[in-house]
Design an enzyme around this catalytic site. Structure first.
Site: not given
Length: 384
Positions: A103, A175
């Site tokens: 991200y 994550d």
């Protein structure tokens, strides 16, 4: 309630949650208060000040820990606030090995905020986990992975990374936003900390910004809780309530995200104007066998390129969809379409993006839970 023997679908609705002791309310109340009255200094009911703890947040933390197969969870004001707290476990001179497709906000906080405090980040390909070992030295303290990665849908072997982390006494942070606890539980594969942007699949309705960390180690939880209380990145009780509500339908939503995702991935693959389709459910997807081993399903996140690999062609598709809304974020009940190069990953320099495979025509879909025929028709018209 005890949730040890219940299956995941039942846990999602019940684990960590009891009727409100005061009234019997089946839904957790929103404790909209900033402070709590004490009988005498230090004589209280477990709550002193709402930055430190809040009963609505406590219930959500119990629920998150249970559904991720962990002992402890901490909730934050956003996924980035959770990320910030984890990196604050480090000190100047420490090094972190990070997956090179991730991200854009995580890349940004690492390179633009924490690098200036003397923490060094190495962004490397991790499709082969063994690649990590050559970057480990005496200063390495942490391995940071996303799987599947955002937006190139690379799959990283959590268990293999955990083995390397344990051997070198490093923390493994995973994550798990893209997969959600319904499809993948990194703690069971050896991760130390699981991170979520709960804004996405956990909330599921594009109406809340929230972050979470889940772990098994008590000392780690205490350190992270100290950091959170000291720095103040806490969620409000109403946000916690919205995530609690979202979790109750996570299983039924994820099942439909997976079904729709599969249908759309196959449709795109057969489209004459589409180049590459990235979806972890394809048997020829790199590391599909690992995805099969560590995931229960393949999700609704898909990226694809156009054969005409230029920005204008991509922008033309992005402007023409009606059901797929052009917006940042993912994981809501409604389908979203995005352009990582100019939106979610704009903070990554173009040369680095291209080198990793994030080309200008790459389009990312968060496939929602609408009727799949309508979604396919929408893409058909937009791609032309």
């Amino acid at each position: 309630m005890s949730h040890k023997n219940y299956k995941l679908d039942t846990k999602l609705i019940h684990a960590g949650i009891s009727p409100d002791p005061t009234t019997g309310a089946i839904m957790t109340p929103i404790y909209q208060t900033s402070t709590y009255v004490q009988a005498a200094p230090g004589d209280h009911k477990g709550y002193e000040y709402a930055r430190t703890q809040n009963p609505t947040r406590t219930v959500l933390q119990h629920s998150l820990a249970a559904i991720e197969g962990g002992k402890y969870a901490l909730c934050f004001g956003s996924g980035m606030a959770a990320t910030d707290a984890v990196i604050k476990l480090l000190k100047p001179g420490d090094e972190v090995i990070v997956s090179n497709d991730l991200y854009g906000g995580t890349y940004r906080i690492m390179t633009k905020i924490f690098a200036s405090y003397g923490i060094n980040f190495h962004f490397i390909g991790m499709q082969d986990a063994q690649n990590i070992t050559q970057y480990i030295n005496g200063n390495t303290k942490m391995i940071w992975i996303e799987t599947p990665t955002n937006p190139l849908l690379n799959v990283i072997d959590i268990a293999a990374c955990a083995e390397i982390a344990k051997k070198h006494n490093l923390l493994l942070v995973c994550d798990n936003t893209f997969a959600s606890p319904y499809l993948q539980n990194p703690l069971t594969h050896g991760a130390d900390i699981v991170l979520h942007s709960a804004t996405k699949y956990l909330g599921g309705h594009s109406d809340v910004v929230h972050g979470a960390l889940v772990m098994n180690d008590q000392e780690l939880e205490e350190r992270l809780r100290f950091i959170q209380n000291s720095c103040g990145a806490v969620p409000g009780p109403h946000d916690c309530w919205l995530v609690l509500r979202g979790i109750k339908t996570l299983h039924v939503r994820m099942q439909r995200h997976c079904e729709n995702g599969a249908a759309i991935a196959h449709f795109l693959r057969s489209h004459p104007k589409v180049g590459k389709v990235l979806w972890v459910g394809f048997e020829d997807h790199p590391n599909h066998h690992i995805a099969k081993k560590q995931m229960r399903g393949f999700g609704g996140m898909i990226s694809f390129t156009l054969k005409d690999d230029n920005l204008d062609a991509a922008l033309s598709v992005l402007k023409k969809t009606h059901l797929f809304a052009l917006a940042e974020s993912l994981g809501g009940v409604e389908s979203l379409i995005g352009h990582p190069a100019t939106m979610t990953h704009a903070s990554i320099p173009r040369a680095d993006r291209i080198k990793n495979g994030l080309v200008d025509s790459l389009i990312r879909l968060s496939v929602g839970i609408e009727d799949v025929d309508d979604l396919i028709e929408d893409l058909k018209e937009a791609i032309g």
